[in-house]
Design a protein around this motif. Structure first.
Motif, PDB file in Angstrom:
ATOM      1  N   CYS A  28       0.811  -1.217   0.000  1.00 46.19           N
ATOM      2  CA  CYS A  28       0.000   0.000   0.000  1.00 46.19           C
ATOM      3  C   CYS A  28       0.844   1.266   0.000  1.00 46.19           C
ATOM      4  N   PHE A  29       2.023   1.205   0.604  1.00 42.05           N
ATOM      5  CA  PHE A  29       2.868   2.391   0.679  1.00 42.05           C
ATOM      6  C   PHE A  29       4.048   2.342  -0.289  1.00 42.05           C
ATOM      7  N   CYS A  30       3.930   1.450  -1.289  1.00 39.79           N
ATOM      8  CA  CYS A  30       4.924   1.387  -2.374  1.00 39.79           C
ATOM      9  C   CYS A  30       6.340   1.161  -1.841  1.00 39.79           C
ATOM     10  N   LEU A  31       6.495   0.234  -0.922  1.00 41.05           N
ATOM     11  CA  LEU A  31       7.790  -0.093  -0.341  1.00 41.05           C
ATOM     12  C   LEU A  31       8.151  -1.535  -0.650  1.00 41.05           C
ATOM     13  N   GLU A  32       9.433  -1.786  -0.898  1.00 41.91           N
ATOM     14  CA  GLU A  32       9.895  -3.159  -1.060  1.00 41.91           C
ATOM     15  C   GLU A  32      10.251  -3.772   0.281  1.00 41.91           C
ATOM     16  N   SER A  33      10.710  -2.946   1.214  1.00 41.08           N
ATOM     17  CA  SER A  33      11.057  -3.421   2.550  1.00 41.08           C
ATOM     18  C   SER A  33      10.979  -2.260   3.516  1.00 41.08           C
ATOM     19  N   LEU A  34      11.000  -2.559   4.808  1.00 39.79           N
ATOM     20  CA  LEU A  34      10.916  -1.522   5.825  1.00 39.79           C
ATOM     21  C   LEU A  34      12.145  -0.614   5.829  1.00 39.79           C
ATOM     22  N   SER A  35      13.224  -1.071   5.225  1.00 38.19           N
ATOM     23  CA  SER A  35      14.435  -0.250   5.166  1.00 38.19           C
ATOM     24  C   SER A  35      14.238   0.998   4.315  1.00 38.19           C
TER      25      SER A  35
END
Length: 204
Positions: free
Chosen positions: A150-157
């Motif tokens: 939903c937030f267009c992220l591949e990972s929390l990094s």
């Protein structure tokens, strides 16, 4: 093997771990990663309405966000109610500190968060991550692959960095902790992530 990967992702409809696909195809995870890159590039090259999302160590086929209105019209789904500022603040606290307990979230926000946490779990953005080894064994919460999607992220990094703490003053530390939700408010309340949230739930 690439066709098999596409078939697995299409049939699943949800994020699938790279290792699971590798086991099914009796190959190494690195090979699957290369195949996924090829699939993603091919979909982009021919401007497909489908895209391949990488969500941490998982992959998922998903309709592109720009076609959300058309998809929603066909599926006859109404636009979901936007998340409240309180929900975005809870997401911020969990995303940067997970896994965390409800008590930890409430300590930072200063208010009861039972309802907000329940809503975020129902919407698939938070999930239980086990229990803390303390008296009462409180539940631990963390973000989900849907949160990344939903937030267009591949990972929390890829989350924006928070301001550094100054350890020379405990009061300053407390002030920084108590305002974490506000510090990244612009990131979590951007128009694009909210539209991604609506589209992601359409795909579900």
């Amino acid at each position: 093997m690439r066709a098999a990967c596409e078939a697995i992702l299409f049939a699943s409809g949800e994020p699938v771990e790279t290792v699971r696909i590798a086991e099914a195809l009796e190959t190494e995870a690195e090979v699957i990663t290369g195949l996924m890159n090829d699939i993603s590039a091919e979909l982009d090259r021919r401007k497909s309405g489908i895209c391949l999302l990488k969500l941490g160590n998982k992959y998922q086929l998903c309709s592109r966000v720009e076609y959300a209105p058309q998809v929603r019209a066909v599926l006859e789904k109404k636009k979901n109610i936007p998340l409240s500022p309180a929900a975005f603040e809870v997401l911020a606290v969990v995303a940067y500190n997970q896994p965390v307990t409800k008590a930890y979230i409430e300590q930072i926000r200063g208010v009861d968060c039972t309802g907000v946490i329940s809503t975020l779990c129902q919407r698939g953005l938070l999930e239980e991550k086990g229990r803390l080894e303390l008296p009462g064994k409180p539940l631990l919460y963390g973000t989900t692959p849907d949160f990344l999607r939903c937030f267009c992220l591949e990972s929390l990094s890829e989350l924006p960095e928070l301001p550094e703490k100054h350890n020379d003053d405990d009061d300053d530390d407390d002030e920084i902790d108590s305002s974490r939700g506000e510090q990244i408010k612009t990131f979590f309340t951007a128009d694009e992530p909210e539209e991604q949230l609506n589209q992601a739930q359409n795909n579900d």
